[in-house]
Design an enzyme around this catalytic site. Structure first.
Site, PDB file in Angstrom:
ATOM      1  N   ASN A 147       0.794  -1.240   0.000  1.00  0.00           N
ATOM      2  CA  ASN A 147       0.000   0.000   0.000  1.00  0.00           C
ATOM      3  C   ASN A 147       0.824   1.287   0.000  1.00  0.00           C
ATOM      4  O   ASN A 147       0.299   2.338  -0.329  1.00  0.00           O
ATOM      5  CB  ASN A 147      -1.013  -0.014   1.151  1.00  0.00           C
ATOM      6  N   GLU A 245       5.122  -3.990  11.886  1.00  0.00           N
ATOM      7  CA  GLU A 245       4.047  -2.992  11.786  1.00  0.00           C
ATOM      8  C   GLU A 245       2.900  -3.668  11.057  1.00  0.00           C
ATOM      9  O   GLU A 245       3.083  -4.161   9.942  1.00  0.00           O
ATOM     10  CB  GLU A 245       4.510  -1.760  11.001  1.00  0.00           C
ATOM     11  N   CYS A 279      -2.938   1.641   6.759  1.00  0.00           N
ATOM     12  CA  CYS A 279      -3.001   1.042   8.091  1.00  0.00           C
ATOM     13  C   CYS A 279      -3.516   2.056   9.106  1.00  0.00           C
ATOM     14  O   CYS A 279      -4.045   1.687  10.140  1.00  0.00           O
ATOM     15  CB  CYS A 279      -1.630   0.527   8.484  1.00  0.00           C
ATOM     16  N   GLU A 457       9.442   3.030  14.247  1.00  0.00           N
ATOM     17  CA  GLU A 457      10.118   3.351  12.993  1.00  0.00           C
ATOM     18  C   GLU A 457      10.196   4.874  12.856  1.00  0.00           C
ATOM     19  O   GLU A 457       9.435   5.606  13.468  1.00  0.00           O
ATOM     20  CB  GLU A 457       9.329   2.793  11.805  1.00  0.00           C
TER      21      GLU A 457
HETATM   22  P1  NAD Z   1       0.892  -9.205   3.730  1.00  0.00           P
HETATM   23  O1  NAD Z   1       1.067  -9.615   5.148  1.00  0.00           O
HETATM   24  O2  NAD Z   1       0.095 -10.065   2.840  1.00  0.00           O
HETATM   25  O3  NAD Z   1       2.316  -9.073   3.014  1.00  0.00           O
HETATM   26  C1  NAD Z   1       3.319  -8.214   3.523  1.00  0.00           C
HETATM   27  C2  NAD Z   1       4.667  -8.705   3.018  1.00  0.00           C
HETATM   28  O4  NAD Z   1       4.969  -9.961   3.631  1.00  0.00           O
HETATM   29  C3  NAD Z   1       4.717  -8.949   1.503  1.00  0.00           C
HETATM   30  O5  NAD Z   1       5.956  -8.513   1.008  1.00  0.00           O
HETATM   31  C4  NAD Z   1       4.592 -10.458   1.424  1.00  0.00           C
HETATM   32  O6  NAD Z   1       5.151 -11.009   0.254  1.00  0.00           O
HETATM   33  C5  NAD Z   1       5.380 -10.887   2.640  1.00  0.00           C
HETATM   34  N1  NAD Z   1       5.108 -12.260   3.106  1.00  0.00           N
HETATM   35  C6  NAD Z   1       3.999 -13.003   2.912  1.00  0.00           C
HETATM   36  N2  NAD Z   1       4.168 -14.226   3.476  1.00  0.00           N
HETATM   37  C7  NAD Z   1       5.395 -14.247   4.030  1.00  0.00           C
HETATM   38  C8  NAD Z   1       6.132 -15.215   4.772  1.00  0.00           C
HETATM   39  N3  NAD Z   1       5.653 -16.427   5.019  1.00  0.00           N
HETATM   40  N4  NAD Z   1       7.360 -14.894   5.205  1.00  0.00           N
HETATM   41  C9  NAD Z   1       7.872 -13.667   4.970  1.00  0.00           C
HETATM   42  N5  NAD Z   1       7.241 -12.714   4.261  1.00  0.00           N
HETATM   43  C10 NAD Z   1       6.000 -12.997   3.807  1.00  0.00           C
HETATM   44  O7  NAD Z   1       0.331  -7.711   3.765  1.00  0.00           O
HETATM   45  P2  NAD Z   1      -0.165  -6.814   2.518  1.00  0.00           P
HETATM   46  O8  NAD Z   1      -1.466  -7.351   2.058  1.00  0.00           O
HETATM   47  O9  NAD Z   1       0.932  -6.626   1.540  1.00  0.00           O
HETATM   48  O10 NAD Z   1      -0.390  -5.403   3.227  1.00  0.00           O
HETATM   49  C11 NAD Z   1      -1.568  -5.031   3.852  1.00  0.00           C
HETATM   50  C12 NAD Z   1      -1.427  -5.076   5.354  1.00  0.00           C
HETATM   51  O11 NAD Z   1      -0.321  -4.273   5.749  1.00  0.00           O
HETATM   52  C13 NAD Z   1      -2.612  -4.513   6.104  1.00  0.00           C
HETATM   53  O12 NAD Z   1      -2.938  -5.334   7.193  1.00  0.00           O
HETATM   54  C14 NAD Z   1      -2.120  -3.165   6.615  1.00  0.00           C
HETATM   55  O13 NAD Z   1      -2.770  -2.676   7.756  1.00  0.00           O
HETATM   56  C15 NAD Z   1      -0.690  -3.467   6.857  1.00  0.00           C
HETATM   57  N6  NAD Z   1       0.100  -2.235   6.893  1.00  0.00           N
HETATM   58  C16 NAD Z   1       0.575  -1.810   8.095  1.00  0.00           C
HETATM   59  C17 NAD Z   1       1.310  -0.645   8.189  1.00  0.00           C
HETATM   60  C18 NAD Z   1       1.847  -0.189   9.511  1.00  0.00           C
HETATM   61  O14 NAD Z   1       2.814   0.560   9.518  1.00  0.00           O
HETATM   62  N7  NAD Z   1       1.278  -0.613  10.633  1.00  0.00           N
HETATM   63  C19 NAD Z   1       1.566   0.099   7.043  1.00  0.00           C
HETATM   64  C20 NAD Z   1       1.055  -0.350   5.827  1.00  0.00           C
HETATM   65  C21 NAD Z   1       0.329  -1.538   5.770  1.00  0.00           C
END
Ligand code: NAD
Length: 476
Positions: A147, A245, A279, A457
């Site tokens: 995102n 995060e 998020c 962060e």
């Molecule tokens: P996601 O958890 O599907 O993926 C995040 C990352 O993790 C991707 O690069 C993905 O390829 C990787 N990943 C997936 N499986 C993995 C594994 N087994 N081992 C290691 N890495 C793995 O999340 P998304 O759909 O890309 O993002 C949306 C989510 O991110 C929402 O829940 C949102 O709230 C959160 N988000 C949080 C913040 C924050 O700072 N708190 C900021 C932006 C987004």
């Protein structure tokens, strides 16, 4: 095919993935290499091999490199913003703003390279001096979500490099374009080979290899709670450092004494901009009963005026959601909300535009109860729900009653409530009379409860994660 970047070389893979524009699914932005497990291991080995030289290298060269990265990102913000809007679906002004922020982050940390300092104290034992210094952690794996395709990578990579670590960066599968462009800029900045590596590809292969690799000393992850839990478990196994995060279900409280126009603007911005895919989005609007009818009527009027269209088209207020799976999830939650008895005051229907894309009308639910799934779970789309509050105290209890705690907002003209809220809201970031989303790059970012784990962060607080503390005693 856009290749990976390992040990200072661009390396192709046998496997590639198309990058599809969510505003127009016929538009394929490019093909991006998907690293194998062996290539991911090679990136970790390159980072490991580079680390001793990096840690003892010139900080002048490092600050110059980070400044060059900042300058190029800022100089190319319109071009990179266009790429970002095209691959992720946020509007062009939002995307250009995100790119500029990435540049500012690199500039901030270029300065931090030469501002690192320690402490010198007298020992409680006479004749002994104590020095406290910070050292880099080593090899850092950076795993980012889709995102914020350039800002989140920037706010992890810049401090990691600034404090003298070596980086293996794995971007989200859906948005490799901005990540590749950033890697290309970093590759030309004059850093030692192996200090920065890019491995694109699926989480199940590339991500999993990184989090379980014994040579990775720290993992900085942003993404969903489910993946965060998996990352945490793998890293805990070998006592590496971890920073997570994750999700949010951020409340925005609107009290009877609020400035109505400002409250509506905070809610529209916070809940729906960037298509609600933040998020920090305010997906729970907790509104005191006295202002509630006027607030909902004004929200509906404002939502009617929002133009949902191609992210790169001038005049678009909301772009599409990121992909088919996210659209399906948003629509499923809208159906769940209706089934639970909430009422849609506006929107919630998929939209057709000139070309095929993942367009969704922003949705506003009213008559929502705090126990409903739409009020409890992160939807991650342009969907918000209104919860009625009897008074400030009732609103605060509802706001804090969440498994998440990233940001929390309050619209009020009362100093008394604003002060109380800043003290008692259970979130990492408190926003009074300003949207829950939208943060500065030079101050800490992060939350509590299920939203975050580990050190904050951004800003100077980033040093906590990207360095380790050493205490040295010297007897004269
Ligand atoms: P996601 O958890 O599907 O993926 C995040 C990352 O993790 C991707 O690069 C993905 O390829 C990787 N990943 C997936 N499986 C993995 C594994 N087994 N081992 C290691 N890495 C793995 O999340 P998304 O759909 O890309 O993002 C949306 C989510 O991110 C929402 O829940 C949102 O709230 C959160 N988000 C949080 C913040 C924050 O700072 N708190 C900021 C932006 C987004």
């Amino acid at each position: 095919m856009k290749p990976n970047y390992i040990a200072g070389e661009w390396v192709a893979s046998t496997d590639a993935r198309p990058n599809i524009n969510p505003s127009n699914t016929a538009d394929v932005i490019g093909l991006y290499a998907q690293a194998s497990a062996a290539q991911t291991e090679a990136a970790v080995a390159a980072a490991r091999a580079a680390f001793p030289g990096v840690a003892s290298g010139s900080i002048q060269a490092r600050t110059d490199a980070l400044e060059r990265i900042a300058a190029e990102i800022l100089a190319r913000k319109h071009e990179l913003g266009n790429l970002l809007a095209r691959e992720e679906g946020k509007t062009l002004p939002e995307a250009v703003g995100e790119v500029a922020r990435a540049g500012q982050i690199f500039r901030f940390f270029a300065g931090e390279v030469v501002r690192q300092s320690g402490e010198r104290l007298s020992s409680v034992r006479p004749g002994i001096d104590v020095e406290i210094t910070r050292e880099p952690v080593g090899v850092v794996a950076i795993i980012s979500p889709w995102n914020f395709p350039i800002a989140i990578p920037a706010w992890k990579i810049a401090p990691a490099l600034a404090y003298g670590n070596c980086v293996v960066f794995k971007p989200a599968e859906l948005v490799p374009g901005s990540a590749w462009a950033l890697a290309d800029i970093i590759s030309r900045a004059g850093l030692p080979a192996g200090m920065f590596n890019l491995v694109m590809g699926p989480g199940s292969r590339v991500g999993q290899t990184l989090i379980s690799h014994p040579d990775v000393n720290a993992v900085s992850f942003t993404g969903s709670v489910g993946t965060g839990r998996r990352v945490m478990a793998a890293v805990a196994e070998r006592f590496a450092k971890v920073q997570l995060e994750m999700g949010g279900k951020n409340p925005l409280i609107v009290l009877d004494d609020a400035d109505l126009a400002r409250a509506v603007e905070c809610a529209v911005q916070g809940s729906y901009y960037s298509t609600g895919q933040r998020c920090t989005a305010s997906s729970r609007l907790i509104v005191q009963r006295g202002i509630l009818p006027k607030f909902v009527a004004a929200m509906v009027e404002r939502l009617k005026s929002l133009r949902v269209d191609d992210a790169c088209k001038p005049g678009t207020d909301l772009g599409p959601v990121v992909d088919a799976a996210q659209l399906e999830q948003d629509l499923a939650y809208i159906a769940i909300g209706r089934d639970e008895g909430a009422r849609l005051a506006f929107g919630g229907e998929p939209l057709k535009r000139e070309v095929e894309g993942f367009y969704l009308e922003p949705a506003l639910f009213v008559d929502t109860m705090p126990t409903m799934r739409i009020a409890l779970e992160e939807i991650f789309g342009p969907v918000a729900c209104v919860l009625a509050a009897d008074d400030y105290e009732h609103a605060l209890v509802m706001a804090n009653d969440s498994e998440f705690g990233l940001s929390a907002g309050l619209c009020t003209t009362s100093l008394k409530y604003a002060t109380h809220f800043k003290r008692h809201a259970q979130a990492g970031m408190i926003m009074v009379n300003t949207p829950t989303a939208g943060v500065d790059y030079h101050v800490p970012f992060g939350g509590r409860k299920g939203s975050s784990y580990g050190p904050r962060e951004q800003g100077r607080y980033a040093a906590e994660f990207y360095t380790t503390v050493k205490t040295a005693y010297t007897a004269a």
